[in-house]
Design a protein around this motif. Structure first.
Motif, mmCIF file in Angstrom:
data_model
loop_
_atom_site.group_PDB
_atom_site.id
_atom_site.type_symbol
_atom_site.label_atom_id
_atom_site.label_comp_id
_atom_site.label_asym_id
_atom_site.label_seq_id
_atom_site.Cartn_x
_atom_site.Cartn_y
_atom_site.Cartn_z
ATOM 1 N N TRP B 295 0.622 -1.370 -0.159
ATOM 2 C CA TRP B 295 0.309 -0.148 -0.074
ATOM 3 C C TRP B 295 0.694 1.233 -0.275
ATOM 4 N N LYS B 296 0.213 2.084 -0.609
ATOM 5 C CA LYS B 296 0.991 3.373 -1.224
ATOM 6 C C LYS B 296 0.300 4.182 -0.528
ATOM 7 N N PRO B 297 0.421 5.833 0.414
ATOM 8 C CA PRO B 297 1.320 5.996 1.109
ATOM 9 C C PRO B 297 2.126 4.782 2.262
ATOM 10 N N PRO B 298 2.741 4.653 3.157
ATOM 11 C CA PRO B 298 4.093 5.779 2.786
ATOM 12 C C PRO B 298 4.820 5.279 1.457
ATOM 13 N N PHE B 299 5.268 6.196 0.542
ATOM 14 C CA PHE B 299 5.958 5.965 0.129
ATOM 15 C C PHE B 299 6.983 4.780 -0.251
ATOM 16 N N PRO B 300 7.895 4.207 -1.072
ATOM 17 C CA PRO B 300 9.403 3.938 -0.166
ATOM 18 C C PRO B 300 10.823 4.492 -0.313
ATOM 19 N N GLY B 301 10.190 5.933 -1.131
ATOM 20 C CA GLY B 301 10.755 7.269 -0.286
ATOM 21 C C GLY B 301 11.479 7.150 0.562
ATOM 22 N N VAL B 302 10.043 7.130 1.648
ATOM 23 C CA VAL B 302 10.003 7.982 3.216
ATOM 24 C C VAL B 302 10.455 5.965 4.177
ATOM 25 N N GLY B 304 10.952 2.368 3.417
ATOM 26 C CA GLY B 304 11.116 1.027 1.845
ATOM 27 C C GLY B 304 11.751 0.059 2.061
ATOM 28 N N LEU B 305 12.882 -0.700 1.613
ATOM 29 C CA LEU B 305 13.006 -1.730 2.281
ATOM 30 C C LEU B 305 13.680 -1.614 3.277
ATOM 31 N N TRP B 306 13.450 -2.936 3.987
ATOM 32 C CA TRP B 306 13.548 -3.156 5.130
ATOM 33 C C TRP B 306 13.269 -1.622 6.355
ATOM 34 N N LYS B 307 11.823 -1.162 5.592
ATOM 35 C CA LYS B 307 11.805 0.055 6.522
ATOM 36 C C LYS B 307 11.937 1.292 6.611
ATOM 37 N N TYR B 308 13.163 1.207 5.317
ATOM 38 C CA TYR B 308 14.199 2.332 5.510
ATOM 39 C C TYR B 308 13.820 2.987 4.422
ATOM 40 N N PRO B 309 14.116 4.388 4.094
ATOM 41 C CA PRO B 309 13.800 5.490 2.926
ATOM 42 C C PRO B 309 14.720 4.431 2.047
ATOM 43 N N THR B 310 14.233 4.740 0.743
ATOM 44 C CA THR B 310 14.264 4.297 -0.404
ATOM 45 C C THR B 310 14.015 4.484 -1.285
ATOM 46 N N VAL B 311 15.087 5.286 -2.443
ATOM 47 C CA VAL B 311 14.690 5.982 -3.801
ATOM 48 C C VAL B 311 14.843 4.842 -4.958
ATOM 49 N N VAL B 312 13.851 4.814 -5.496
ATOM 50 C CA VAL B 312 13.797 3.773 -6.478
ATOM 51 C C VAL B 312 13.767 4.964 -7.720
ATOM 52 N N ASN B 313 14.317 4.431 -8.645
ATOM 53 C CA ASN B 313 14.745 4.722 -9.939
ATOM 54 C C ASN B 313 14.627 3.940 -11.257
ATOM 55 N N ASN B 314 14.675 4.275 -12.530
ATOM 56 C CA ASN B 314 14.214 3.619 -13.551
ATOM 57 C C ASN B 314 16.119 3.948 -14.169
ATOM 58 N N VAL B 315 16.260 2.607 -14.453
ATOM 59 C CA VAL B 315 17.603 2.632 -14.890
ATOM 60 C C VAL B 315 18.188 4.152 -16.811
ATOM 61 N N GLU B 316 17.172 4.221 -17.000
ATOM 62 C CA GLU B 316 17.488 5.133 -17.675
ATOM 63 C C GLU B 316 16.914 6.598 -17.293
#
Ligand SMILES: Cc1cc2nc3c(=O)[nH]c(=O)nc-3n(C[C@H](O)[C@H](O)[C@H](O)COP(=O)(O)O)c2cc1C
Ligand code: SF4
Ligand code: FES
Lengths: 151, 520
Positions: B295-302, B304-316
């Motif tokens: 479910w979002k929010p919380p967004f991964p930026g806040v 994410g991975l193991w509940k730590y703030p995580t920026v997800v970006n595409n390769v390009e």
């Protein structure tokens, strides 16, 4: 053997995907047995139902024994409009099996896959780690014959 | 430095490897040596050349000639004719009229500017074209806030589909106080018809790594993961190799450039599920779970991975970052449109003369992309429609060929730019068949977490199968629209919200085909 593979990875849950990959890749029948699941479950201390949940979610894993060569034919739209259906029919005939089955000699398993990311050469299939593109019925014959000959 | 008369670029990719390119290169070298041309002719193994010829493909500079499907037995002729006597071997040329050259726009490229030019396995070549200068600048001459501000100013938007501004995304994570933060690179590329990220990684892996480093510095992450699909073996090898080289050169690791900043990049391999491209499902998968979205929010930026703030970006997206930091946002803003600056990488497939990979200014029209970058339609074929954005995209008819291709303009047509996949269909191909194939894909890829999508994709597939078999009615066609609309409003993640795109655009633009097949 399963224990050894597990031992290469730290016993944390995020390594589950890797352990499964390696166990499956090194098994001659390319699958994850009940026994393997039990060993992983003991090693990572997570219940086997979680492992089955993961195992059955991802298309690359199998809980059934498979052949030496796993054929994964792409059936996504770009390959479909380039005639992947004809290739599928050809494969079924040449191998005399249905999708999901393994040939009697244990040499081939036939599977369908979503886009393999090689659409520039549609229609495409992978056999284990090798990509075969721009498929025609003749090419399928050649490939199968070659693998049969080389075993 | 040696001066070479010609450079032969040999494309090393999955297809050419399957065609035996490694043996081929060895034989080519032998033949060149046999004629004592090794001081004059340079052979360079490189990534994607920008077009998909069959088998082994070569580009020769400065002549700018493309050869395709070259076999071992062609080598003697090629060497003696072209490299000894300077006569082009017409029968092997991609386009023997020589009019069309898919490589003409090097100076307009950002992401692909090194692709097919440098050896992707050599960090020295990347350094030689100014690589890692942006990383040094970001680390030594800029503050993290300054990096975020520059990327914000550049207007760079995410290239993974949704087009979310990258700088804005980073600005949510950067100020957070946390024990640990992560950068996750989305290299799961599963959208049918899309493989630009594969080619970006194969062609210039260091550029992606440099983008990751800068992003990590900006948001304060000390660990980055590249989540890449298991099928992309060549990418995985090249990236691993590139990471090792960076460690050797002190570009990664502890206390980089004595700045006190630590960073480690690791590759994680997927296991085959389209939905894992969705950022929260991807995080679940990284944690060792089924790839069901969160479910979002919380967004991964806040969180994410193991509940730590995580920026997800595409390769390009990340591959654009070194350019922005090195040259400044102003330079980047010269490309594309004011709302969507920069370029977009497309893969063009189907019945065009030269299917291939190209990088085009944001806002170029579909017509331009097809005619100028793919050589127009294949001889003898007429344009009928283009599926833009993969299965989650839209089917555009001829009257929309002049639509501008950028997030902003395409949104006005209720469409998404999506993944950059353009699949061109000819007049003999059936829209109903196409839609059937798209809906079969969704039925298979629904993760099953929520019922609108789990049941909806199933029903849509039954309906389109019935219609395709000539047993459907126009009521069935309308019902598909209703179901897909309901899914759009009620599905848990964007997967279930997407089938409406293809369905609505197919029915609106090609209604007569549905009328025809249902009235038989
Ligand atoms: C079903 C589904 C599949 C997706 N697949 C991908 C993908 O393969 N690659 C990708 O970068 N983003 C994919 N996305 C988008 C991601 O959720 C996310 O928006 C993106 O990685 C963010 O990066 P960006 O802001 O740089 O675009 C997908 C989304 C959905 C709903
Ligand atoms: S919309 Fe589909 S893919 Fe997304 S959570 Fe629901 S069932 Fe899963
Ligand atoms: S659609 Fe078949 S490989 Fe992409």
């Amino acid at each position: 053997m399963y224990k050894e593979i597990c031992g290469k990875y730290a016993p944390t849950k995020d390594n589950l995907i890797y352990i499964l990959h390696e166990i499956q890749d090194t098994h001659p029948q390319h699958y994850i047995s009940e026994e393997a699941v039990q060993v992983i479950s003991d090693y990572l201390k997570i219940p086997s139902n979680h492992i089955y949940g993961v195992l059955t979610f991802y298309s690359m894993y199998s809980t059934k024994p498979r052949g030496k060569n796993i054929i994964r034919l792409c059936e996504s739209p770009p390959c479909y409009i380039k005639g992947s259906d004809n290739i599928l029919r050809k494969l079924k005939n040449a191998l005399n099996i249905k999708v999901g089955e393994t040939t009697q000699d244990g040499l081939f398993t036939l599977e369908l896959a979503a886009c393999l990311g090689v659409c520039g050469n549609a229609p495409v299939m992978m056999i284990n780690d090798d990509v075969y593109g721009d498929l025609t019925e003749e090419k399928v014959d050649e490939i199968i014959t070659k693998i049969r000959g080389g075993k | 430095m040696k001066y070479f008369r010609s450079h032969i670029l040999v494309g090393i990719n999955e297809t050419s490897v399957a065609a035996g390119v490694h043996d081929f290169v060895a034989e080519l070298r032998q033949e060149i040596n046999k004629h004592s041309l090794q001081e004059e002719i340079n052979i360079l193994e490189t990534g994607p050349l920008g077009f998909f010829g069959k088998g082994i493909c070569l580009t020769v500079f400065p002549e700018n000639v493309n050869y395709e499907n070259v076999k071992s037995e062609d080598i003697p002729e090629l060497v003696s004719e072209h490299f000894l006597k300077g006569r082009l071997v017409k029968r092997l040329m991609l386009d023997s009229s020589g009019k069309f050259s898919p490589k003409f726009n090097y100076d307009q490229r950002i992401v692909l500017r090194n692709s097919g030019i440098i050896d992707p396995e050599s960090i020295d070549e990347y350094l030689g074209v100014g690589g890692y200068e942006a990383w040094e600048k970001a680390l030594l001459n800029m503050t993290p806030e300054g990096i975020v501000a520059e990327v914000k100013k550049s207007g760079l938007r995410g290239r993974g589909g949704a087009g979310f501004p990258a700088g804005l995304k980073w600005s949510f994570t950067a100020p957070l106080k946390a024990e640990q933060k992560y950068v996750v690179v989305n290299a799961d590329e599963g959208e049918p018809g899309t493989f630009k990220d594969r080619l970006i990684m194969e062609g210039d892996p260091h550029q992606l790594l440099e983008g990751i480093m800068i992003c990590a510095r900006a948001v304060g992450a000390t660990k980055a993961w590249i989540y890449i699909r298991g099928e992309y073996k060549l990418c995985i090898n090249r990236l691993n190799h590139a990471i090792e080289q960076c460690k050797e050169y002190g570009l990664l690791g502890r206390n980089i450039f004595e700045s006190g900043f630590d960073l480690d990049i690791e590759i994680k391999i997927g296991a085959g599920a389209y939905v894992c491209g969705e950022e929260t499902a991807l995080i679940e998968s990284l944690e060792g779970n089924r790839g069901n979205p969160r479910w979002k929010p919380p967004f991964p930026g806040v969180e994410g991975l193991w509940k730590y703030p995580t920026v997800v970006n595409n390769v390009e997206t990340l591959a654009n970052v070194p350019y922005i930091i090195k040259n400044g946002a102003e330079e980047f803003l010269k490309y594309g449109t004011p709302e969507c600056p920069g370029t977009k990488v497309y893969t063009i497939l189907g019945d065009v003369a030269h299917p291939g990979l190209c990088e085009v200014d944001m806002g170029a029209t579909l017509r331009t992309v097809i005619n100028e970058y793919a050589g127009g339609m294949k001889k003898g074929f007429k344009f009928k429609a283009a599926l833009v954005g993969g299965a989650a995209g839209v089917i555009l008819p001829e009257k929309m060929l002049d639509v501008k291709m950028d997030f902003h303009s395409l949104n006005q047509y209720a469409a998404v730019l999506g993944s950059g996949a353009i699949l061109v269909m000819n007049e003999h191909q059936s829209i109903v068949d196409m839609l059937w194939s798209i809906l079969r894909f969704f039925r298979h890829e629904s993760c099953g977490k929520c019922s609108p999508c789990r049941n909806g994709t199933q029903q849509l597939y039954s309906l389109i199968s019935k219609i395709k078999a000539g047993e459907g009615t126009m009521d069935d066609v309308e019902l598909m629209l209703t179901i897909a609309q309901t899914m759009q409003q009620t599905s848990f993640c964007a997967l279930g919200q997407s089938p409406i795109m293809a369905i609505r655009s197919a029915i609106e633009n090609f209604r007569e085909e549905f009328v025809d097949i249902t009235s038989k």
